[in-house]
Design a protein around this motif. Structure first.
Motif, PDB file in Angstrom:
ATOM      1  N   GLN A 315       0.270   2.123   4.601  1.00  0.00           N
ATOM      2  CA  GLN A 315      -0.416   0.939   4.074  1.00  0.00           C
ATOM      3  C   GLN A 315      -1.695   1.317   3.337  1.00  0.00           C
ATOM      4  O   GLN A 315      -1.995   0.781   2.269  1.00  0.00           O
ATOM      5  N   ARG A 316      -2.456   2.249   3.908  1.00  0.00           N
ATOM      6  CA  ARG A 316      -3.731   2.633   3.282  1.00  0.00           C
ATOM      7  C   ARG A 316      -3.525   3.244   1.902  1.00  0.00           C
ATOM      8  O   ARG A 316      -4.222   2.889   0.937  1.00  0.00           O
ATOM      9  N   ILE A 319      -2.587   0.651  -0.767  1.00  0.00           N
ATOM     10  CA  ILE A 319      -3.758  -0.091  -1.252  1.00  0.00           C
ATOM     11  C   ILE A 319      -4.587   0.783  -2.177  1.00  0.00           C
ATOM     12  O   ILE A 319      -5.036   0.349  -3.253  1.00  0.00           O
ATOM     13  N   ARG A 322      -2.813   1.298  -5.575  1.00  0.00           N
ATOM     14  CA  ARG A 322      -2.815   0.058  -6.351  1.00  0.00           C
ATOM     15  C   ARG A 322      -4.181  -0.202  -6.957  1.00  0.00           C
ATOM     16  O   ARG A 322      -4.293  -0.668  -8.100  1.00  0.00           O
ATOM     17  N   ALA A 448      -9.751   0.279   0.308  1.00  0.00           N
ATOM     18  CA  ALA A 448      -8.639   0.402   1.244  1.00  0.00           C
ATOM     19  C   ALA A 448      -9.105   0.222   2.684  1.00  0.00           C
ATOM     20  O   ALA A 448      -8.419  -0.414   3.493  1.00  0.00           O
ATOM     21  N   GLU A 451      -9.623  -3.557   3.257  1.00  0.00           N
ATOM     22  CA  GLU A 451      -8.375  -4.304   3.353  1.00  0.00           C
ATOM     23  C   GLU A 451      -7.606  -3.953   4.625  1.00  0.00           C
ATOM     24  O   GLU A 451      -6.967  -4.829   5.225  1.00  0.00           O
TER      25      GLU A 451
END
Length: 489
Positions: A315-316, A319, A322, A448, A451
């Motif tokens: 996930q990190r 992010i 992106r 990151a 989030e």
């Protein structure tokens, strides 16, 4: 997209391949172990599986020469199958003779068509419901196998049903009630239906396939498979396919196959295809993100799978990339099934060209034209490394695998090289360019972190509610949930 200097990253694949080869100091020598296939007489019941050997000599020019009928040959042509792969070349004629088979072949070798074509041809001769069962270790692989059967059997209107965890059992029971020809399933959910779905039986089954058998057993499906085997008819044909030969796989062979023939395409379980260019980069741990972004920029516009060790890191990095303008999608076991299939769909369609994934994507998935596999985190064992890098350089195409090695990974990397039996070259990087990326990467890291903190807080507040709703809302009971946990690996 980040650009540290002007490059033509959209040029021809040959020019790009040559440029990459020049960046690797020591290219890995190609390997091609081959031996001659010679059909042998039926072995006595007490004998070990008879080894047919590896491919050697002229490969048939068409599937027709292997004994495949015209309508299925037309389907192969429509799907772009130009010629049989080595495992297809060896396995299909023997399967058409009605023999049980053990197929040992490297990942990406075309095993699905090797068992699907003989089953479909037999189905056309004597059509019946519940003709074949294929057991696979993961939901994604099960859907992929089903799609292969649908595509190859389109001209004969074959009916398939996918039975996996993560979905409500009621629609699956309805699908089974329509009496499909082929059932593709993960073991846990299949046993759920065998025990609980009224009217569902496999007593008339003609063909059983256990695909990725070593992975099935690594995920502790052994006890469930034993229960399934007890309710299947003894008079059937069984195909067992595996990338590696382990003691657990050998025990499963003895329990489920009758006088089988063994087809082995790779004699070294740590062998990689000759069209794969492997290398590594060595950087301090604190510079891993910077090095990752540099390599992604080097392969801008190319398709890449970035492997991590944990869901959190998946996930990190999604992010982070992106935030820097890369088209990225995550894939891991904590996503819902629809989200996982959506991520694979976006990656296959190239609407996202970078897939950041845990080892749930390391095996079985057929994703064409992956240009790069990047091991952001090294796997714990060499076998997983082989399966990861096998996501590229498939079906005779070229590909690149780059592994990131820090001061903490030297021992793991040395074990991987020892298993491969060779030293791999270092991918040359421009350290000055990596340093130029510093400020932008650090800003993305901070984003990151924020989030990820928000994501964990949201999960924490709704965790108790989700746990309360879990039973009966698509998980399909305890076995279905356990199956989902095992799939993450």
């Amino acid at each position: 997209m980040l650009d540290t200097k002007k490059r033509n990253l959209n040029g021809g694949s040959h020019a790009k391949s040559e440029a990459i080869k020049k960046k690797v100091k020591h290219a890995s020598p190609p390997t091609n172990d081959e031996a001659s296939p010679k059909p042998s007489p039926t072995p006595a019941p007490t004998r070990e599986p008879e080894a047919i050997g590896e491919t050697n000599g002229a490969v048939p020019k068409s599937f027709h020469e292997l004994g495949i009928i015209d309508s299925l040959c037309d389907a192969c042509t429509a799907l772009g199958y130009k010629a049989p792969t080595p495992i297809q070349n060896e396995a299909i004629p023997l399967a058409l003779q009605g023999r049980d088979l053990i197929g040992l072949a490297e990942t990406g070798s075309g095993k699905t068509a090797a068992f699907a074509l003989p089953i479909l041809q037999a189905l056309m001769e004597k059509p019946q419901p519940f003709f074949g069962l294929v057991m696979a270790p993961t939901r994604e692989l099960a859907y992929q196998i089903s799609q292969a059967f649908d595509a190859l059997g389109a001209l004969i209107s074959v009916r398939t049903a996918v039975i996996v965890g993560g979905f409500d059992m009621v629609p699956q029971s309805i699908a089974l009630g329509k009496k499909p020809h082929i059932v593709v399933a993960t073991p846990g959910r299949l046993l759920d239906h065998l025990e609980n779905t009224k009217g569902f039986s496999l007593r008339s089954l003609k063909y059983l396939v256990m695909d990725e058998a070593d992975r099935l057993l690594d995920l502790d499906f052994g006890a469930i498979i034993d229960k399934i085997l007890k309710v299947l008819p003894r008079e059937r044909r069984t195909f067992l396919f595996s990338a590696t030969q382990t003691s657990k796989v050998q025990a499963l062979e003895r329990a489920s196959l009758s006088n089988p023939l063994r087809v082995s395409i790779s004699t070294n379980k740590y062998q990689t295809v000759s069209t794969l260019l492997q290398s590594y980069v060595f950087f301090p741990h604190k510079m891993k993100d910077h090095c990752l972004v540099y390599i992604m920029n080097e392969f801008a516009s190319k398709s890449a799978i970035v492997f991590t060790r944990t869901v959190n890191e998946t996930q990190r990095l999604t992010i982070l990339l992106r935030a820097l303008g890369f088209g990225t999608t995550p894939l891991h076991g904590q996503l819902s099934q629809s989200a996982r299939l959506g991520a694979l769909g976006r990656f296959r369609a190239r609407s996202r060209n970078i897939l950041v994934a845990t080892d749930v994507a390391a095996r079985g998935l057929d994703i064409p034209s992956v240009d790069l596999v990047l091991n952001f985190d090294l796997p714990e064992n060499s076998e997983t490394y082989i399966h990861r890098v096998g996501r590229t350089a498939r079906a005779g195409q070229s590909g690149h695998a780059i592994s990131m090695v820090t001061q903490y990974d030297i021992g793991i990397w040395q074990r991987i090289e020892a298993a491969l039996g060779k030293k791999l070259g270092e991918y040359e990087t421009e350290k000055e360019e990596i340093m130029v990326l510093g400020e932008r990467v650090e800003d993305a890291q901070k984003m990151a972190v924020r989030e990820m903190k928000d994501l964990h807080e949201k999960r924490g507040t709704r965790g108790a509610t989700l746990r309360g709703r879990r039973v009966g809302r698509g998980g399909g009971g305890k076995r279905g949930r356990d199956e989902m946990d095992r799939e993450e690996g």
